[in-house]
Design an enzyme around this catalytic site. Structure first.
Site, short mmCIF file in Angstrom:
data_model
loop_
_atom_site.label_atom_id
_atom_site.label_comp_id
_atom_site.label_asym_id
_atom_site.label_seq_id
_atom_site.Cartn_x
_atom_site.Cartn_y
_atom_site.Cartn_z
N GLY A 234 17.76 -51.96 14.74
CA GLY A 234 18.52 -53.18 14.86
C GLY A 234 18.91 -53.47 16.30
O GLY A 234 18.28 -52.98 17.25
N HIS A 235 19.95 -54.26 16.46
CA HIS A 235 20.42 -54.69 17.78
C HIS A 235 20.81 -53.49 18.63
O HIS A 235 20.36 -53.35 19.78
CB HIS A 235 21.60 -55.63 17.58
N PHE A 236 21.64 -52.60 18.08
CA PHE A 236 22.06 -51.40 18.79
C PHE A 236 21.05 -50.28 18.53
O PHE A 236 21.35 -49.27 17.89
CB PHE A 236 23.46 -50.98 18.34
#
Length: 258
Positions: A234-236
């Site tokens: 994901g984003h992180f």
């Protein structure tokens, strides 16, 4: 030397798993951006991406950092690219981990924010407060992770606690409004990439709800020799793929920073 620039709503804490994997070979430096982590700023500090980049530039000068690779994530991308525009000779290489610089990289999830840019009314500003809740911060960390249970909770709990400090809501709402200036800067960034041809590695969490894989691939338009890797993250992405990202970085930096 590698300068690591974090994103919203995090701090240098997000690099806790990456830095030890690079530190045997490189000097790695990860400042908290003004208004994030445990930074303190003077009264009257005007929060904008220009001002943050100016402050990080002064930080680099204070440490006599004259040549370094950039690691750009989320908010760290517009900050880092401002550094590159102002001091292009300082940049030896760029690693973009979900650090967007192209319109096609922005998902439909930006629609409420774009509405705020177009009309910064009290109602639209108030609507952005949902970005500052624990629930949203946890979602940013876990959405798109192959196994959300493997995302360490201290990251989003720390971010949420720091966001809850007095005055933080105004700082973050001002920066969300000013993010429009980053999109306006994209043509200058593209020109810099085309003209200077910095070595660039894009290693991207492909399940990012904010910055799409198209944003990683778009670098190839201006940098045909760029290296692009899409991860099942994901984003992180560092929360679940720090070892894989470090491996890509070590290989890339070893070849580019001889």
């Amino acid at each position: 030397m590698v300068l690591l620039l974090h994103g919203f709503p995090s701090s240098s804490h997000q690099f806790r798993s990456l830095m030890p994997r690079l530190a045997d070979r490189y000097r790695v430096i990860a400042p908290d951006l003004p208004g994030f982590g445990f930074t303190e700023v003077s009264d009257g500090f005007a929060f904008s991406f220009d001002r943050i980049a100016e402050t990080i530039g002064a930080f680099c000068d204070a440490l006599c950092l004259t040549r370094y690779a950039l690691y750009l994530f989320d908010y760290g991308a517009p900050v880092g690219f401002r550094l590159a525009l102002e001091r292009p000779d300082a940049i030896s290489a760029i690693v973009s981990q979900n650090g967007n610089a192209y319109e096609e990289g922005m998902s439909d999830g930006w629609a409420p924010t774009r509405a705020y840019w177009a009309d910064p009314s009290p109602a639209n500003r108030d609507a952005m407060r949902s970005m500052l809740t624990l629930e949203t911060t946890q979602w940013q960390y876990t959405h798109g992770a192959p196994d959300p249970a493997k995302v360490a909770p201290e990251g989003y709990w720390l971010d949420s606690a720091l966001l809850a400090r007095a005055g933080q809501d105004a700082i973050q709402l001002d920066l969300i409004a000013d993010y429009a200036s980053n999109v306006a800067l994209y043509p200058r960034i593209h020109a810099y990439l085309r003209d200077r041809q910095p070595p660039l590695l894009a290693v991207w969490g492909a399940n990012d709800p904010f910055f799409l894989p198209a944003g990683a691939k778009a670098y190839l338009r201006d940098l045909p020799e760029a290296e692009v890797h899409l991860l099942d993250a994901g984003h992180f992405a560092l929360e679940t793929h720090a070892a894989e990202i470090a491996d890509h970085m070590r290989d890339f930096l070893q070849r580019q920073l001889r």
